[in-house]
Design a protein around this motif. Sequence first.
Motif, PDB file in Angstrom:
ATOM      1  N   GLY A  45     115.243   5.488  84.955  1.00 31.21           N
ATOM      2  CA  GLY A  45     116.538   5.867  84.397  1.00 31.21           C
ATOM      3  C   GLY A  45     116.824   7.365  84.443  1.00 31.21           C
ATOM      4  N   VAL A  46     116.142   8.081  85.322  1.00 33.28           N
ATOM      5  CA  VAL A  46     116.260   9.538  85.407  1.00 33.28           C
ATOM      6  C   VAL A  46     116.990   9.934  86.682  1.00 33.28           C
ATOM      7  N   ASN A  47     117.844  10.950  86.559  1.00 30.28           N
ATOM      8  CA  ASN A  47     118.457  11.533  87.747  1.00 30.28           C
ATOM      9  C   ASN A  47     118.058  13.010  87.827  1.00 30.28           C
ATOM     10  N   ILE A  48     118.383  13.649  88.934  1.00 21.00           N
ATOM     11  CA  ILE A  48     117.989  15.044  89.154  1.00 21.00           C
ATOM     12  C   ILE A  48     118.570  15.961  88.080  1.00 21.00           C
ATOM     13  N   ALA A  49     119.773  15.683  87.637  1.00 25.93           N
ATOM     14  CA  ALA A  49     120.377  16.509  86.580  1.00 25.93           C
ATOM     15  C   ALA A  49     119.535  16.471  85.304  1.00 25.93           C
ATOM     16  N   ASP A  50     118.963  15.305  84.987  1.00 27.78           N
ATOM     17  CA  ASP A  50     118.084  15.181  83.817  1.00 27.78           C
ATOM     18  C   ASP A  50     116.826  16.037  83.991  1.00 27.78           C
ATOM     19  N   VAL A  51     116.284  16.014  85.206  1.00 30.04           N
ATOM     20  CA  VAL A  51     115.086  16.810  85.496  1.00 30.04           C
ATOM     21  C   VAL A  51     115.420  18.298  85.353  1.00 30.04           C
ATOM     22  N   GLU A  52     116.543  18.705  85.953  1.00 30.47           N
ATOM     23  CA  GLU A  52     116.966  20.110  85.887  1.00 30.47           C
ATOM     24  C   GLU A  52     117.224  20.558  84.450  1.00 30.47           C
ATOM     25  N   ALA A  53     117.728  19.658  83.633  1.00 32.41           N
ATOM     26  CA  ALA A  53     118.031  19.984  82.238  1.00 32.41           C
ATOM     27  C   ALA A  53     116.780  19.959  81.353  1.00 32.41           C
ATOM     28  N   GLY A  54     115.672  19.491  81.906  1.00 35.33           N
ATOM     29  CA  GLY A  54     114.430  19.445  81.143  1.00 35.33           C
ATOM     30  C   GLY A  54     114.384  18.347  80.098  1.00 35.33           C
ATOM     31  N   ILE A  55     115.152  17.274  80.332  1.00 40.14           N
ATOM     32  CA  ILE A  55     115.195  16.197  79.339  1.00 40.14           C
ATOM     33  C   ILE A  55     114.533  14.904  79.839  1.00 40.14           C
ATOM     34  N   ALA A  56     113.703  15.037  80.880  1.00 37.23           N
ATOM     35  CA  ALA A  56     113.088  13.836  81.452  1.00 37.23           C
ATOM     36  C   ALA A  56     111.570  13.948  81.512  1.00 37.23           C
ATOM     37  N   ASP A  57     110.996  14.797  80.686  1.00 33.74           N
ATOM     38  CA  ASP A  57     109.553  15.031  80.778  1.00 33.74           C
ATOM     39  C   ASP A  57     108.718  13.772  80.580  1.00 33.74           C
ATOM     40  N   SER A  58     109.053  12.948  79.601  1.00 33.17           N
ATOM     41  CA  SER A  58     108.239  11.747  79.360  1.00 33.17           C
ATOM     42  C   SER A  58     108.362  10.761  80.526  1.00 33.17           C
ATOM     43  N   GLU A  59     109.538  10.659  81.113  1.00 33.72           N
ATOM     44  CA  GLU A  59     109.731   9.772  82.261  1.00 33.72           C
ATOM     45  C   GLU A  59     108.975  10.303  83.484  1.00 33.72           C
ATOM     46  N   ILE A  60     109.002  11.610  83.678  1.00 33.99           N
ATOM     47  CA  ILE A  60     108.245  12.214  84.780  1.00 33.99           C
ATOM     48  C   ILE A  60     106.760  11.945  84.577  1.00 33.99           C
ATOM     49  N   ASP A  61     106.275  12.131  83.359  1.00 35.37           N
ATOM     50  CA  ASP A  61     104.872  11.852  83.069  1.00 35.37           C
ATOM     51  C   ASP A  61     104.519  10.404  83.381  1.00 35.37           C
ATOM     52  N   ALA A  62     105.414   9.481  83.069  1.00 28.88           N
ATOM     53  CA  ALA A  62     105.165   8.060  83.345  1.00 28.88           C
ATOM     54  C   ALA A  62     105.044   7.814  84.846  1.00 28.88           C
ATOM     55  N   VAL A  63     105.909   8.439  85.630  1.00 28.40           N
ATOM     56  CA  VAL A  63     105.865   8.276  87.089  1.00 28.40           C
ATOM     57  C   VAL A  63     104.594   8.911  87.657  1.00 28.40           C
ATOM     58  N   LEU A  64     104.183  10.025  87.098  1.00 26.19           N
ATOM     59  CA  LEU A  64     102.985  10.722  87.591  1.00 26.19           C
ATOM     60  C   LEU A  64     101.697   9.930  87.379  1.00 26.19           C
ATOM     61  N   ILE A  65     101.744   8.903  86.577  1.00 25.36           N
ATOM     62  CA  ILE A  65     100.553   8.062  86.381  1.00 25.36           C
ATOM     63  C   ILE A  65     100.188   7.362  87.680  1.00 25.36           C
ATOM     64  N   THR A  66     101.189   6.985  88.472  1.00 26.46           N
ATOM     65  CA  THR A  66     100.916   6.247  89.710  1.00 26.46           C
ATOM     66  C   THR A  66     101.443   6.915  90.968  1.00 26.46           C
ATOM     67  N   SER A  67     102.108   8.050  90.854  1.00 26.47           N
ATOM     68  CA  SER A  67     102.697   8.690  92.029  1.00 26.47           C
ATOM     69  C   SER A  67     102.439  10.189  92.038  1.00 26.47           C
ATOM     70  N   SER A  68     102.069  10.693  93.198  1.00 29.07           N
ATOM     71  CA  SER A  68     101.913  12.140  93.362  1.00 29.07           C
ATOM     72  C   SER A  68     103.261  12.757  93.682  1.00 29.07           C
ATOM     73  N   ILE A  69     103.401  14.025  93.318  1.00 31.62           N
ATOM     74  CA  ILE A  69     104.621  14.720  93.701  1.00 31.62           C
ATOM     75  C   ILE A  69     104.547  15.036  95.187  1.00 31.62           C
ATOM     76  N   PRO A  70     105.694  15.178  95.833  1.00 26.32           N
ATOM     77  CA  PRO A  70     105.696  15.482  97.268  1.00 26.32           C
ATOM     78  C   PRO A  70     104.875  16.743  97.558  1.00 26.32           C
ATOM     79  N   GLY A  71     104.055  16.640  98.599  1.00 23.90           N
ATOM     80  CA  GLY A  71     103.200  17.748  98.989  1.00 23.90           C
ATOM     81  C   GLY A  71     101.788  17.635  98.455  1.00 23.90           C
TER      82      GLY A  71
END
Length: 145
Positions: A45-71
């Motif tokens: 349920g996250v979009n880039i604007a949420d990431v830029e605004a710093g309001i998606a940290d918990s969702e990013i953490d959830a994704v990082l459990i199974t996915s690496s960031i690009p690079g």
Amino acid sequence: EVVREPWLELKKAAANDGIKISIVSAYRSVSDQRGLFLSRLRAEGVNIADVEAGIADSEIDAVLITSSIPGYSKHHTGYTFDLLCAGYQFENFVNSPCNEWIVANNYEKAKMFGFIPSYPPDAQLQGPAPEAWEYVWVGTELLYK
């Protein structure tokens, strides 16, 4: 290319033991990884604007459990792949006969062909949570010195 022959030998050994195993994902470019990472963020349920605004940290953490960031994905190397066992959902590889076969005797079959698990169950703080399906080729020379 260097991983192709060891993979085919591993697959043949599995087939000889009645195990039907295949690769579901292997090399990924940074661009491909970016697309995968963003699609998983959108699924949270996250979009880039949420990431830029710093309001998606918990969702990013959830994704990082199974996915690496690009690079940063091991899949960028061309030496890593994700396995699939016939008749089992990808996420359920850990409960499949393919997993039983490949982990037996401290990963004996995998190591025989130069493969090791990327994220084994007992290795803490080295990446995503254990991924029974992901293996990396390091070659037999390193494993049997």
